[in-house]
Design a protein around this motif. Structure first.
Motif, short mmCIF file in Angstrom:
data_model
loop_
_atom_site.label_atom_id
_atom_site.label_comp_id
_atom_site.label_asym_id
_atom_site.label_seq_id
_atom_site.Cartn_x
_atom_site.Cartn_y
_atom_site.Cartn_z
N ASP A 100 44.29 -33.92 121.61
CA ASP A 100 45.63 -33.93 121.03
C ASP A 100 46.46 -34.98 121.79
OD1 ASP A 100 48.18 -33.45 120.20
OD2 ASP A 100 48.29 -31.40 120.93
N LEU A 103 55.43 -39.85 119.03
CA LEU A 103 55.65 -38.40 119.18
C LEU A 103 57.06 -38.17 119.72
CD1 LEU A 103 52.21 -37.51 120.81
CD2 LEU A 103 52.92 -37.07 118.44
N ASP A 138 60.02 -35.36 121.05
CA ASP A 138 60.35 -34.03 121.57
C ASP A 138 61.57 -33.52 120.79
OD1 ASP A 138 60.24 -31.84 123.33
OD2 ASP A 138 61.72 -32.78 124.66
N THR A 139 61.35 -32.68 119.79
CA THR A 139 62.47 -32.23 118.95
C THR A 139 62.93 -30.84 119.37
OG1 THR A 139 61.32 -30.98 117.21
CG2 THR A 139 61.26 -33.41 117.04
N SER A 169 62.54 -28.34 117.79
CA SER A 169 61.55 -27.36 117.35
C SER A 169 60.12 -27.83 117.64
CB SER A 169 61.74 -27.05 115.87
OG SER A 169 61.86 -28.23 115.12
N GLY A 170 59.97 -28.43 118.82
CA GLY A 170 58.62 -28.80 119.26
C GLY A 170 58.34 -30.28 119.14
N ILE A 171 57.14 -30.67 119.61
CA ILE A 171 56.72 -32.07 119.56
C ILE A 171 56.28 -32.40 118.13
CG2 ILE A 171 55.19 -33.81 120.55
CD1 ILE A 171 56.76 -32.42 122.76
N LYS A 172 56.87 -33.45 117.58
CA LYS A 172 56.52 -33.81 116.20
C LYS A 172 56.31 -35.32 116.09
CE LYS A 172 59.19 -30.17 114.00
NZ LYS A 172 60.32 -29.85 113.13
N PRO A 173 55.44 -35.75 115.16
CA PRO A 173 55.28 -37.19 114.92
C PRO A 173 56.47 -37.71 114.13
CG PRO A 173 53.90 -35.96 113.39
CD PRO A 173 54.54 -34.94 114.30
N THR A 179 56.56 -39.21 111.48
CA THR A 179 56.45 -38.97 110.02
C THR A 179 57.18 -37.70 109.61
OG1 THR A 179 54.30 -38.01 110.54
CG2 THR A 179 54.31 -40.22 109.58
N GLU A 180 57.38 -36.77 110.56
CA GLU A 180 58.14 -35.56 110.25
C GLU A 180 59.62 -35.72 110.58
OE1 GLU A 180 56.43 -31.79 111.56
OE2 GLU A 180 54.44 -32.68 111.41
N VAL A 181 59.89 -36.60 111.55
CA VAL A 181 61.28 -36.81 111.95
C VAL A 181 61.99 -37.75 110.95
CG1 VAL A 181 62.74 -37.76 113.81
CG2 VAL A 181 60.72 -36.40 114.38
#
Ligand SMILES: O=c1ccn([C@H]2C[C@H](O)[C@@H](CO)O2)c(=O)[nH]1
Ligand SMILES: [Zn+2]
Length: 136
Positions: A3, A109, A111-112, A114-118, A120-122
Motif C-alpha cells: 500500500d 495521496l 491526508d484528509t 476522513s483518512g488518506i485518500k488519492p 482522484t477522490e479529492v
C-alpha cells in the motif's frame, strides 16, 4: 502489493505541516494554515498561508508550498498534509486542489479529514495537463 500510503511517514509530514503553520502570516483571518508534502526524491517541502491587506490577494499555504517545490528543484508530489491552527487536518480549498493536481496528479495521496485518500477522490474528474493535449 504494498500500500503506497503505508510507506509514507504521515506523522512526520503532519509535524512538518504544524511547524510550517507556526510561520503563517494570517493577521486578517487569524486562521493560520500549514502544509507539507513529500516529493518523489524524498525531500519534504512546506508552505504557510500569507495574507494581505488587500484580502483577496492572500496566498493559501498550498500556494507557497508549490513555490517552495519549484524553488528547491521541482519534482512530483507524492503525499500531502495540511493543518489548521489547532494542528488538525484541513481540506485544501478548491483552487488548491487544482494546484495539487498539477504537481501530483492522480496518485498523490492526501491526508484528509476522513483518512488518506488519492487525489482522484479529492478532485474527481479533474481538469489537468492531459486535457490540453490535441485530441483526434
Ligand atoms: O486549504 C486552505 C484553506 C484555507 N487557507 C487559508 C486562506 C486564508 O488565509 C485562511 C482563511 O481562509 O486560510 C489555506 O491556506 N489553505
Ligand atoms: Zn487554497
Amino acid at each position: 502489493m504494498t500500500d503506497p500510503a503505508a510507506t509514507v511517514d504521515w506523522d512526520a509530514l503532519r509535524a512538518a505541516a504544524r511547524e510550517a503553520m507556526s510561520t503563517a502570516y494570517a493577521p486578517y483571518s487569524r486562521f493560520p494554515v500549514g502544509a507539507a508534502a513529500l516529493v518523489d526524491d524524498g525531500r519534504v517541502v512546506v508552505g504557510c498561508n500569507v495574507e494581505n491587506a488587500s484580502y483577496g490577494v492572500g496566498l493559501c499555504a498550498e500556494c507557497s508550498l508549490i513555490g517552495a517545490l519549484h524553488g528547491s528543484g521541482g519534482g512530483r508530489l507524492v503525499a500531502f498534509a495540511c493543518v489548521d491552527g489547532h494542528g488538525n487536518a484541513l481540506m485544501p480549498c478548491g483552487r488548491c486542489r487544482q494546484l495539487l493536481w498539477e504537481h501530483g496528479g492522480a496518485a498523490l495521496l492526501v491526508d484528509t479529514v476522513s483518512g488518506i485518500k488519492p487525489m482522484t477522490e479529492v478532485l474527481p474528474d479533474a481538469f489537468g495537463p492531459d486535457d490540453l493535449l490535441e485530441r483526434a
